[in-house]
Design a protein around this motif. Structure first.
Motif, PDB file in Angstrom:
ATOM      1  N   GLY A 229      -0.533  -8.159  -5.363  1.00  0.00           N
ATOM      2  CA  GLY A 229      -0.656  -6.792  -6.327  1.00  0.00           C
ATOM      3  C   GLY A 229      -1.168  -7.235  -7.587  1.00  0.00           C
ATOM      4  O   GLY A 229      -1.692  -8.461  -7.550  1.00  0.00           O
TER       5      GLY A 229
ATOM      6  N   GLN B 229      -6.798   1.304 -10.437  1.00  0.00           N
ATOM      7  CA  GLN B 229      -6.009   2.217 -11.300  1.00  0.00           C
ATOM      8  C   GLN B 229      -5.576   1.598 -12.471  1.00  0.00           C
ATOM      9  O   GLN B 229      -5.321   2.005 -13.779  1.00  0.00           O
ATOM     10  CB  GLN B 229      -4.959   2.899 -10.269  1.00  0.00           C
ATOM     11  N   SER B 230      -4.918   0.467 -12.195  1.00  0.00           N
ATOM     12  CA  SER B 230      -4.262  -0.340 -13.329  1.00  0.00           C
ATOM     13  C   SER B 230      -5.558  -0.564 -14.361  1.00  0.00           C
ATOM     14  O   SER B 230      -5.153  -0.715 -15.810  1.00  0.00           O
ATOM     15  CB  SER B 230      -3.776  -1.964 -12.686  1.00  0.00           C
TER      16      SER B 230
ATOM     17  N   TYR C 173      -5.773  -9.789  -8.879  1.00  0.00           N
ATOM     18  CA  TYR C 173      -4.898  -9.042  -7.572  1.00  0.00           C
ATOM     19  C   TYR C 173      -4.689 -10.115  -6.352  1.00  0.00           C
ATOM     20  O   TYR C 173      -5.690 -10.707  -5.815  1.00  0.00           O
ATOM     21  CB  TYR C 173      -5.796  -7.847  -7.075  1.00  0.00           C
TER      22      TYR C 173
ATOM     23  N   SER D 102     -10.589  -3.628   2.393  1.00  0.00           N
ATOM     24  CA  SER D 102      -9.145  -3.063   1.677  1.00  0.00           C
ATOM     25  C   SER D 102      -8.908  -1.682   2.476  1.00  0.00           C
ATOM     26  O   SER D 102      -9.550  -1.099   3.375  1.00  0.00           O
ATOM     27  CB  SER D 102      -9.399  -2.649   0.156  1.00  0.00           C
TER      28      SER D 102
ATOM     29  N   TRP E 147     -10.174   3.387  -2.378  1.00  0.00           N
ATOM     30  CA  TRP E 147     -10.555   2.924  -3.613  1.00  0.00           C
ATOM     31  C   TRP E 147     -11.658   3.443  -4.296  1.00  0.00           C
ATOM     32  O   TRP E 147     -12.165   3.522  -5.225  1.00  0.00           O
ATOM     33  CB  TRP E 147     -10.834   1.363  -3.462  1.00  0.00           C
TER      34      TRP E 147
ATOM     35  N   GLN F 192      -7.438   0.136  -4.741  1.00  0.00           N
ATOM     36  CA  GLN F 192      -7.097   1.097  -5.521  1.00  0.00           C
ATOM     37  C   GLN F 192      -6.003   0.854  -6.480  1.00  0.00           C
ATOM     38  O   GLN F 192      -6.220   1.368  -7.869  1.00  0.00           O
ATOM     39  CB  GLN F 192      -6.975   2.263  -4.837  1.00  0.00           C
ATOM     40  N   ASP F 193      -5.316   0.020  -6.224  1.00  0.00           N
ATOM     41  CA  ASP F 193      -4.058  -0.329  -7.305  1.00  0.00           C
ATOM     42  C   ASP F 193      -4.806  -1.308  -8.457  1.00  0.00           C
ATOM     43  O   ASP F 193      -4.385  -0.941  -9.440  1.00  0.00           O
ATOM     44  CB  ASP F 193      -3.037  -1.297  -6.693  1.00  0.00           C
TER      45      ASP F 193
ATOM     46  N   ARG G 161      -4.734  -3.323  -1.392  1.00  0.00           N
ATOM     47  CA  ARG G 161      -4.963  -1.807  -1.849  1.00  0.00           C
ATOM     48  C   ARG G 161      -5.717  -2.203  -3.061  1.00  0.00           C
ATOM     49  O   ARG G 161      -5.398  -2.285  -4.382  1.00  0.00           O
ATOM     50  CB  ARG G 161      -3.606  -1.309  -2.319  1.00  0.00           C
TER      51      ARG G 161
END
Length: 331
Positions: free
Chosen positions: A138, A179-180, A135, A199, A203, A175-176, A173
């Motif tokens: 992104g 989640q990925s 990350y 962050s 998350w 959490q991105d 972020r």
């Protein structure tokens, strides 16, 4: 935060091959001697396949009792498993600008690379596979699980190639990333979330959801100056996430106390969030010893595993006689 005139991270000048060779000689060899094969305690999460059922015997793990079969036959039976010797581990790597900070000789980015290099090499030496999700601005890099030293080198190179400051001005972020990973990693694995956890909020829930399926270890990167500011006089400070600059007077004792109080509250909130998510936490400080930290963490997990086994030794009262000393042998 990071100091406006922070030095270049020492590891950046090293090639991935040089980093790995250095780690193999200075860290991996020491861990081999200290852990003596117990690194699997740190790297739990192996798959287990049901192979057979048999009657309970003295010293069997009561957590493997099949209560349906036991109730039907009125004789305790345990499930016999064969262990999947090939373990898959994933590294979820936060390489946002805040990990470039380091108040001493090492930055958080460097200790992240060293941790990943050591664990990935120890795993792949035993035929296991490792993968990674990186990350930056992104989730823009995914390395599928593979084994071998060449794959570890590829992983370290990918970590080095993250352009510093690429996502300045954009809040992380986390959490991105989580989640990925939940969408990508289908098979039960050991998942290391390597981040400073600086962050945007949100998350915590995806981390807990990830831990419901996988063995998750939160590897928290930190620097001593993030907890307490020394008296350095008037210094410029840059928010590594947003790029915002300000001038602070660290000679002001009141300012240092307020900073320490806010930092302590953030520490308490972060540890509470990680605990509620149900994950183990390994803290890596830029001024710490990587070997000692890993060995201490492994010992803690071993002790906790033994305690859990003891706490799980509860059976229905009408079957308790079967588990009395000598009962299994008498049968």
């Amino acid at each position: 935060m990071r100091k406006a005139e922070s030095p270049t991270t020492p590891s950046v000048a090293e090639s991935a091959d040089h980093i790995l060779r250095r780690l193999e000689w200075t860290v991996v060899r020491r861990l081999d001697g200290l852990l003596q094969g117990d690194y699997r305690t740190l790297l739990r999460g192996t798959g287990m396949d049901l192979a057979d059922l048999r009657e309970y015997q003295l010293h069997d793990d009561v957590r493997h009792i099949d209560w349906n079969v036991t109730a039907r036959l009125q004789v305790p039976h345990v499930r016999v498993f064969t262990e999947d010797r090939e373990m898959a581990a994933w590294f979820l790597l936060d390489l946002s600008p805040s990990v470039d900070f380091g108040s001493g000789e090492s930055a958080k980015r460097q200790i992240s690379a060293e941790f990943v290099g050591v664990l990935a090499r120890m795993l792949t030496r035993h035929g296991n596979r490792v993968g990674a999700m990186l990350y930056g601005a992104g989730v823009d890099t995914v390395l599928p699980t593979r084994s071998g030293r060449t794959h570890v080198l590829h992983l370290l190179k990918a970590m080095q190639q993250r352009p510093e400051g690429a996502s300045t001005g954009k809040v992380t972020r986390l959490q991105d990333l989580l989640q990925s990973a939940a969408n990508l990693v289908k098979r039960r694995s050991t998942v290391f979330v390597v981040s400073d956890f600086i962050s945007e909020p949100g998350w915590e829930k995806p981390l807990g959801q990830l831990a419901q399926r996988h063995e998750v270890v939160a590897v928290r990167l930190l620097d001593p100056m993030e907890l307490e500011l020394p008296d350095l006089g008037l210094i410029p400070i840059v928010d590594a996430e947003t790029g915002q600059q300000l001038l602070v007077d660290t000679a002001d004792a009141g300012f240092r106390k307020r900073f320490a109080r806010i930092a302590a509250q953030r520490e308490a909130d972060l540890r509470d969030s990680l605990g509620r998510a149900g994950v183990d936490t390994l803290e890596l400080s830029t001024d710490g010893d990587l070997v000692e930290t890993i060995v201490r963490f492994t010992d803690l997990r071993k002790r906790r595993s033994r305690l859990s086994a003891g706490a799980s030794a509860r059976v229905p009262s009408h079957l308790s006689a079967h588990f009395a000393p000598g009962a299994a042998r008498a049968a």
